[in-house]
Design a protein around this motif. Sequence first.
Motif, mmCIF file in Angstrom:
data_model
loop_
_atom_site.group_PDB
_atom_site.id
_atom_site.type_symbol
_atom_site.label_atom_id
_atom_site.label_comp_id
_atom_site.label_asym_id
_atom_site.label_seq_id
_atom_site.Cartn_x
_atom_site.Cartn_y
_atom_site.Cartn_z
ATOM 1 N N ASP A 1 35.317 33.160 40.228
ATOM 2 C CA ASP A 1 36.683 33.875 41.284
ATOM 3 C C ASP A 1 37.594 32.296 41.040
ATOM 4 O OD1 ASP A 1 35.184 31.340 42.711
ATOM 5 O OD2 ASP A 1 34.710 32.307 43.822
ATOM 6 N N HIS A 2 36.964 31.559 40.230
ATOM 7 C CA HIS A 2 38.052 30.970 39.857
ATOM 8 C C HIS A 2 38.385 29.543 40.238
ATOM 9 C CE1 HIS A 2 39.711 32.909 36.279
ATOM 10 N NE2 HIS A 2 39.327 33.965 37.424
ATOM 11 N N ASP A 3 37.457 29.205 41.984
ATOM 12 C CA ASP A 3 37.643 28.130 42.725
ATOM 13 C C ASP A 3 36.200 27.537 42.204
ATOM 14 O OD1 ASP A 3 37.780 27.595 45.431
ATOM 15 O OD2 ASP A 3 37.247 28.853 46.444
ATOM 16 N N TYR B 1 39.290 33.252 29.450
ATOM 17 C CA TYR B 1 39.033 33.802 30.767
ATOM 18 C C TYR B 1 39.899 33.691 32.173
ATOM 19 C CZ TYR B 1 36.586 35.133 35.200
ATOM 20 O OH TYR B 1 35.574 35.961 36.245
ATOM 21 N N ASP B 2 40.054 32.816 31.416
ATOM 22 C CA ASP B 2 41.026 31.835 32.352
ATOM 23 C C ASP B 2 42.313 31.922 32.460
ATOM 24 O OD1 ASP B 2 38.850 30.629 34.245
ATOM 25 O OD2 ASP B 2 39.260 28.602 33.195
ATOM 26 N N ASP C 1 44.927 33.956 32.682
ATOM 27 C CA ASP C 1 45.676 34.640 33.272
ATOM 28 C C ASP C 1 46.158 34.085 34.707
ATOM 29 O OD1 ASP C 1 46.192 36.346 31.620
ATOM 30 O OD2 ASP C 1 44.552 38.460 32.778
ATOM 31 N N GLU C 2 45.657 33.486 35.385
ATOM 32 C CA GLU C 2 44.485 32.866 37.073
ATOM 33 C C GLU C 2 45.616 31.216 36.566
ATOM 34 O OE1 GLU C 2 43.612 31.092 40.916
ATOM 35 O OE2 GLU C 2 44.369 33.201 39.481
ATOM 36 N N LYS C 3 45.466 30.431 35.109
ATOM 37 C CA LYS C 3 46.279 29.514 34.994
ATOM 38 C C LYS C 3 47.853 29.963 35.161
ATOM 39 C CE LYS C 3 42.753 26.646 32.339
ATOM 40 N NZ LYS C 3 43.233 26.131 33.977
ATOM 41 N N LYS C 4 48.267 30.775 34.686
ATOM 42 C CA LYS C 4 49.352 31.186 34.455
ATOM 43 C C LYS C 4 50.341 31.608 35.900
ATOM 44 C CE LYS C 4 51.957 35.059 32.362
ATOM 45 N NZ LYS C 4 52.667 36.191 30.879
ATOM 46 N N ARG C 5 49.449 31.988 36.779
ATOM 47 C CA ARG C 5 49.628 32.585 38.010
ATOM 48 C C ARG C 5 49.417 31.916 38.925
ATOM 49 N NH1 ARG C 5 47.679 32.584 42.941
ATOM 50 N NH2 ARG C 5 46.027 31.416 42.040
ATOM 51 N N ARG C 6 48.988 30.020 38.342
ATOM 52 C CA ARG C 6 49.144 29.544 39.576
ATOM 53 C C ARG C 6 50.634 28.591 38.735
ATOM 54 N NH1 ARG C 6 43.120 26.767 38.996
ATOM 55 N NH2 ARG C 6 41.717 27.867 40.300
#
Length: 114
Positions: A76-78, A100-101, A103-108
Amino acid sequence: MPVDYKKYPKNWLTEIRPRILERANHKCENCGLENYSIVHSYKKNKKVVWEKLSYGDYMRMEAKTVKVILTIAHLDHDETNQDITDDRLKAMCQLCHLRYDADEKKRRRSSSVC
């Protein structure tokens, strides 16, 4: 990027991480590489590839040697969730975890740009 263990539960290194690694049989739950195995790392079609060494393998000229260290991914990237359950964690090699991370790192990054 170094891990900030202050964000993690106090029993992360002593209980949670070992439990997840044991569940995964000390292998990446995405690609199956074993913890502490040695691989060649090189680019193929502009994408990083890891290839496990076998006895007698030659070293590709463009490859570097990488030691696989399994990490525990928060699905959940949390990483601040102190009540995380085992089904939301997965043992991954560094390469699978980074992918895996991504897209989430890009979003952040994009949400932090003013």
